[in-house]
Design a protein around this motif. Structure first.
Motif, mmCIF file in Angstrom:
data_model
loop_
_atom_site.group_PDB
_atom_site.id
_atom_site.type_symbol
_atom_site.label_atom_id
_atom_site.label_comp_id
_atom_site.label_asym_id
_atom_site.label_seq_id
_atom_site.Cartn_x
_atom_site.Cartn_y
_atom_site.Cartn_z
ATOM 1 N N GLY A 95 53.445 33.775 44.628
ATOM 2 C CA GLY A 95 54.123 34.315 43.492
ATOM 3 C C GLY A 95 53.317 35.445 42.847
ATOM 4 O O GLY A 95 53.840 36.223 41.995
ATOM 5 N N LEU A 96 52.221 35.743 43.433
ATOM 6 C CA LEU A 96 51.346 36.716 42.830
ATOM 7 C C LEU A 96 51.577 38.126 43.635
ATOM 8 O O LEU A 96 51.042 39.219 43.425
ATOM 9 C CB LEU A 96 49.847 36.390 42.980
ATOM 10 N N LYS A 97 52.314 38.052 44.696
ATOM 11 C CA LYS A 97 52.415 39.331 45.718
ATOM 12 C C LYS A 97 52.927 40.484 44.970
ATOM 13 O O LYS A 97 54.044 40.487 44.244
ATOM 14 C CB LYS A 97 53.465 39.079 46.863
ATOM 15 N N GLY A 98 52.795 41.568 45.484
ATOM 16 C CA GLY A 98 53.093 42.718 44.551
ATOM 17 C C GLY A 98 52.361 43.035 43.348
ATOM 18 O O GLY A 98 52.413 44.222 42.842
ATOM 19 N N ARG A 99 51.150 42.467 43.116
ATOM 20 C CA ARG A 99 50.323 42.667 42.108
ATOM 21 C C ARG A 99 48.738 42.576 42.423
ATOM 22 O O ARG A 99 48.588 41.758 43.601
ATOM 23 C CB ARG A 99 50.295 41.585 40.793
ATOM 24 N N LYS A 100 48.101 43.073 42.037
ATOM 25 C CA LYS A 100 46.752 42.951 42.410
ATOM 26 C C LYS A 100 46.025 41.728 41.446
ATOM 27 O O LYS A 100 46.625 41.591 40.411
ATOM 28 C CB LYS A 100 45.643 44.301 41.846
ATOM 29 N N VAL A 101 45.284 40.989 42.215
ATOM 30 C CA VAL A 101 44.896 39.747 41.536
ATOM 31 C C VAL A 101 43.210 39.578 41.725
ATOM 32 O O VAL A 101 42.522 39.985 42.919
ATOM 33 C CB VAL A 101 45.294 38.680 42.400
ATOM 34 N N VAL A 102 42.455 39.197 40.699
ATOM 35 C CA VAL A 102 41.322 38.882 40.435
ATOM 36 C C VAL A 102 41.284 37.342 40.267
ATOM 37 O O VAL A 102 41.695 36.866 39.387
ATOM 38 C CB VAL A 102 40.409 39.726 39.314
ATOM 39 N N LEU A 103 40.530 36.868 41.534
ATOM 40 C CA LEU A 103 40.433 35.161 41.504
ATOM 41 C C LEU A 103 38.824 35.084 41.266
ATOM 42 O O LEU A 103 38.061 35.495 41.872
ATOM 43 C CB LEU A 103 40.657 34.680 42.915
ATOM 44 N N TYR A 104 38.501 34.646 39.916
ATOM 45 C CA TYR A 104 37.126 34.354 39.714
ATOM 46 C C TYR A 104 36.788 32.774 39.660
ATOM 47 O O TYR A 104 37.601 32.049 38.802
ATOM 48 C CB TYR A 104 36.622 35.369 38.502
ATOM 49 N N PHE A 105 36.004 32.441 40.601
ATOM 50 C CA PHE A 105 35.821 31.167 40.852
ATOM 51 C C PHE A 105 34.448 30.805 40.020
ATOM 52 O O PHE A 105 33.563 31.548 40.116
ATOM 53 C CB PHE A 105 35.410 30.679 42.231
ATOM 54 N N TYR A 106 34.547 29.777 39.056
ATOM 55 C CA TYR A 106 33.381 29.620 38.406
ATOM 56 C C TYR A 106 33.033 28.026 38.217
ATOM 57 O O TYR A 106 33.997 27.172 38.459
ATOM 58 C CB TYR A 106 33.524 30.029 36.810
ATOM 59 N N PRO A 107 31.798 27.421 38.109
ATOM 60 C CA PRO A 107 31.354 26.242 37.984
ATOM 61 C C PRO A 107 32.065 25.168 36.966
ATOM 62 O O PRO A 107 32.480 24.130 37.379
ATOM 63 C CB PRO A 107 29.930 26.203 38.114
#
Length: 154
Positions: free
Chosen positions: A26-38
């Motif tokens: 669903g995010l294809k075509g956009r740049k994405v920041v996935l930030y994983f946090y505790p």
């Protein structure tokens, strides 16, 4: 599993705030920041969320979506977002499948006690779903700004 830049990002689909389902497809075509946090509402995680929030318009201008991911429940995410006025989605991976696929569910140690937890990590994914950059063991000060610069350069 260790991720590398230039590799395809592992596919995922997670429930997120605002009743959304967030998936890599669903995010294809956009740049994405996935930030994983505790954990929601802890000091480091709050500072990191606030830093990304403060740069939200700049990330939008760089056509980059920000998504925070932790094993906390959606109920916890909703409280965290409301308390700090966060307007980007937080995804919940209570089953930890995505956290494991991205290699961020790791053994940690505090006061000599070993336990499993999320290693604070940020991954920038390009428009084609390829991993453009990985920041392992993130230190929060200045991090969101560094991610923004990388997103602008993509």
């Amino acid at each position: 599993m260790t991720l590398t830049t230039g590799a395809p990002a592992p596919s995922f689909s997670l429930p997120a705030t605002d009743g959304r389902q967030i998936s890599l497809d669903g995010l294809k075509g956009r740049k994405v920041v996935l930030y994983f946090y505790p954990k929601d509402d802890t000091s480091g995680c709050t500072l990191e969320a606030q830093a990304f929030q403060s740069l939200r318009k700049d990330f939008e201008a760089a056509d980059t979506e920000i998504i925070g991911i932790s094993p906390d429940s959606l109920k916890s995410h909703d409280k965290f977002r409301a308390k700090y006025g966060l307007d980007f989605p937080l995804a919940s991976d209570e089953g930890k499948d995505m956290l494991e696929a991205y290699g961020v569910w790791v053994e940690k140690s505090m006061y000599g006690r070993k336990y499993m937890g999320v290693e604070r990590t940020t991954i920038l994914i390009d428009r084609d779903g390829t991993i453009a950059r990985i920041w392992p063991k993130v230190k929060v000060p200045g991090h969101a700004e560094e991610v923004l610069e990388a997103a602008r350069a993509l």
